[in-house]
Design a protein around this motif. Sequence first.
Motif, PDB file in Angstrom:
ATOM      1  N   LEU A  78      -3.018   2.688   4.879  1.00 56.62           N
ATOM      2  CA  LEU A  78      -2.137   2.128   3.862  1.00 56.62           C
ATOM      3  C   LEU A  78      -1.441   3.259   3.115  1.00 56.62           C
ATOM      4  N   LEU A  79      -0.120   3.215   3.072  1.00 61.78           N
ATOM      5  CA  LEU A  79       0.668   4.207   2.345  1.00 61.78           C
ATOM      6  C   LEU A  79       1.371   3.466   1.203  1.00 61.78           C
ATOM      7  N   VAL A  80       0.962   3.781  -0.011  1.00 62.72           N
ATOM      8  CA  VAL A  80       1.270   2.936  -1.168  1.00 62.72           C
ATOM      9  C   VAL A  80       2.119   3.692  -2.187  1.00 62.72           C
ATOM     10  N   LYS A  81       3.126   3.010  -2.729  1.00 57.37           N
ATOM     11  CA  LYS A  81       3.892   3.532  -3.862  1.00 57.37           C
ATOM     12  C   LYS A  81       2.943   3.716  -5.039  1.00 57.37           C
ATOM     13  N   HIS A  82       3.094   4.832  -5.759  1.00 55.62           N
ATOM     14  CA  HIS A  82       2.144   5.148  -6.830  1.00 55.62           C
ATOM     15  C   HIS A  82       2.880   5.283  -8.155  1.00 55.62           C
ATOM     16  N   GLN A  83       2.665   4.299  -9.048  1.00 59.67           N
ATOM     17  CA  GLN A  83       3.283   4.333 -10.368  1.00 59.67           C
ATOM     18  C   GLN A  83       2.274   4.387 -11.504  1.00 59.67           C
ATOM     19  N   SER A  84       1.045   3.917 -11.260  1.00 61.51           N
ATOM     20  CA  SER A  84       0.065   3.895 -12.344  1.00 61.51           C
ATOM     21  C   SER A  84      -1.340   3.778 -11.782  1.00 61.51           C
ATOM     22  N   THR A  85      -2.309   3.735 -12.695  1.00 61.83           N
ATOM     23  CA  THR A  85      -3.705   3.540 -12.309  1.00 61.83           C
ATOM     24  C   THR A  85      -3.937   2.137 -11.756  1.00 61.83           C
ATOM     25  N   TYR A  86      -3.075   1.195 -12.126  1.00 61.55           N
ATOM     26  CA  TYR A  86      -3.297  -0.210 -11.794  1.00 61.55           C
ATOM     27  C   TYR A  86      -3.495  -0.420 -10.293  1.00 61.55           C
ATOM     28  N   GLU A  87      -2.649   0.188  -9.457  1.00 58.08           N
ATOM     29  CA  GLU A  87      -2.757  -0.063  -8.016  1.00 58.08           C
ATOM     30  C   GLU A  87      -4.009   0.573  -7.408  1.00 58.08           C
ATOM     31  N   THR A  88      -4.538   1.626  -8.033  1.00 61.60           N
ATOM     32  CA  THR A  88      -5.776   2.200  -7.511  1.00 61.60           C
ATOM     33  C   THR A  88      -6.941   1.237  -7.694  1.00 61.60           C
ATOM     34  N   PHE A  89      -6.868   0.407  -8.729  1.00 64.09           N
ATOM     35  CA  PHE A  89      -7.870  -0.623  -8.952  1.00 64.09           C
ATOM     36  C   PHE A  89      -7.574  -1.874  -8.116  1.00 64.09           C
ATOM     37  N   LEU A  90      -6.287  -2.197  -7.980  1.00 66.71           N
ATOM     38  CA  LEU A  90      -5.891  -3.458  -7.364  1.00 66.71           C
ATOM     39  C   LEU A  90      -6.101  -3.482  -5.860  1.00 66.71           C
ATOM     40  N   MET A  91      -5.802  -2.400  -5.169  1.00 66.06           N
ATOM     41  CA  MET A  91      -5.845  -2.422  -3.707  1.00 66.06           C
ATOM     42  C   MET A  91      -7.213  -2.831  -3.153  1.00 66.06           C
ATOM     43  N   PRO A  92      -8.318  -2.249  -3.622  1.00 66.83           N
ATOM     44  CA  PRO A  92      -9.616  -2.715  -3.100  1.00 66.83           C
ATOM     45  C   PRO A  92      -9.900  -4.181  -3.458  1.00 66.83           C
ATOM     46  N   ALA A  93      -9.325  -4.655  -4.564  1.00 70.76           N
ATOM     47  CA  ALA A  93      -9.578  -6.032  -4.995  1.00 70.76           C
ATOM     48  C   ALA A  93      -8.898  -7.060  -4.096  1.00 70.76           C
ATOM     49  N   ILE A  94      -7.803  -6.676  -3.436  1.00 74.21           N
ATOM     50  CA  ILE A  94      -7.035  -7.659  -2.671  1.00 74.21           C
ATOM     51  C   ILE A  94      -7.082  -7.451  -1.163  1.00 74.21           C
ATOM     52  N   MET A  95      -7.601  -6.313  -0.703  1.00 69.87           N
ATOM     53  CA  MET A  95      -7.590  -6.029   0.730  1.00 69.87           C
ATOM     54  C   MET A  95      -8.805  -6.633   1.436  1.00 69.87           C
ATOM     55  N   PRO A  96      -8.621  -7.130   2.674  1.00 69.30           N
ATOM     56  CA  PRO A  96      -9.723  -7.773   3.395  1.00 69.30           C
ATOM     57  C   PRO A  96     -10.694  -6.789   4.036  1.00 69.30           C
ATOM     58  N   HIS A  97     -10.376  -5.495   4.011  1.00 69.53           N
ATOM     59  CA  HIS A  97     -11.254  -4.466   4.565  1.00 69.53           C
ATOM     60  C   HIS A  97     -11.675  -3.510   3.458  1.00 69.53           C
ATOM     61  N   PRO A  98     -12.836  -2.864   3.602  1.00 71.51           N
ATOM     62  CA  PRO A  98     -13.165  -1.768   2.689  1.00 71.51           C
ATOM     63  C   PRO A  98     -12.113  -0.671   2.802  1.00 71.51           C
ATOM     64  N   LEU A  99     -11.868   0.018   1.706  1.00 73.35           N
ATOM     65  CA  LEU A  99     -10.870   1.079   1.683  1.00 73.35           C
ATOM     66  C   LEU A  99     -11.533   2.413   1.395  1.00 73.35           C
ATOM     67  N   ALA A 100     -10.997   3.456   1.997  1.00 75.92           N
ATOM     68  CA  ALA A 100     -11.427   4.824   1.715  1.00 75.92           C
ATOM     69  C   ALA A 100     -10.231   5.591   1.178  1.00 75.92           C
ATOM     70  N   TYR A 101     -10.340   6.041  -0.064  1.00 77.61           N
ATOM     71  CA  TYR A 101      -9.276   6.834  -0.663  1.00 77.61           C
ATOM     72  C   TYR A 101      -9.418   8.290  -0.246  1.00 77.61           C
TER      73      TYR A 101
END
Length: 248
Positions: A78-101
């Motif tokens: 996943l290559l994500v636009k980065h504007q704030s802390t919000y998306e760092t919290f949101l992505m694991p909350a909405i994705m169907p797979h575990p994420l590794a940052y």
Amino acid sequence: MAMLRSTLHMAFMFVTVIPYTLLILLARLLGAKGNVRYGFAQKWLTLSIDAARVLMGIRYQVHGQENLPVGETSPAILLVKHQSTYETFLMPAIMPHPLAYVFKKELLYVPFFGWSIGSLDMIHIDRSQRAKAFAKVVEQGQALLDKGVWVIMFPEGTRIPRGERGIYKTGGTRLAIATGAPVIPIAVTSAKCWPRKAFIKTPGVVDVSIGKPIPSEGRDADELMREVEAWIESEMHRLDPEAYVGQL
């Protein structure tokens, strides 16, 4: 009112991160598998996103979720636009797979938050050792992808102010080419409600737009990143036109 609501949310996160961190550390001490430890972290992140909705009026809506790969071990970067802390919290909350940052090792020293991510299956790097750092990203990234964990990266490297574009670095596309995983471009308009480095947040809706997978086989890293960048930035203009008034 915005100051009070933002203060309450910050206090909520500070108080709740402590027990969840202790759960993660205890789970690691007891030899719990990575998905168990990740589950605790995901619950806290989801709780923080829910608290942002209740306390600050920040909601989100997701477009293009059907574009995500299906299957327990289907790989994705996943290559994500980065504007704030919000998306760092949101992505694991909405994705169907575990994420590794993929993140800089300095974050490991942040009390509680850093201790938590250091106990998860993430990829932390020493940016002063460029060649070794990328080799580590490929080695660990491949192992995680094989287990069905998706790798997430912010190609701009840092949070970018609303309406602006950072320099898109090719680490994510290089990793995709090395592992054969497709890249998923994602646009996020979080700065409308939660600007970078801002304590005070405002109510509103954050749009998350997920693009179609882009195959990486046989691609050039620079060319592939330019395609990702073009899609994300075009989508940002579409989702948040007010931020780009006067720009082409």
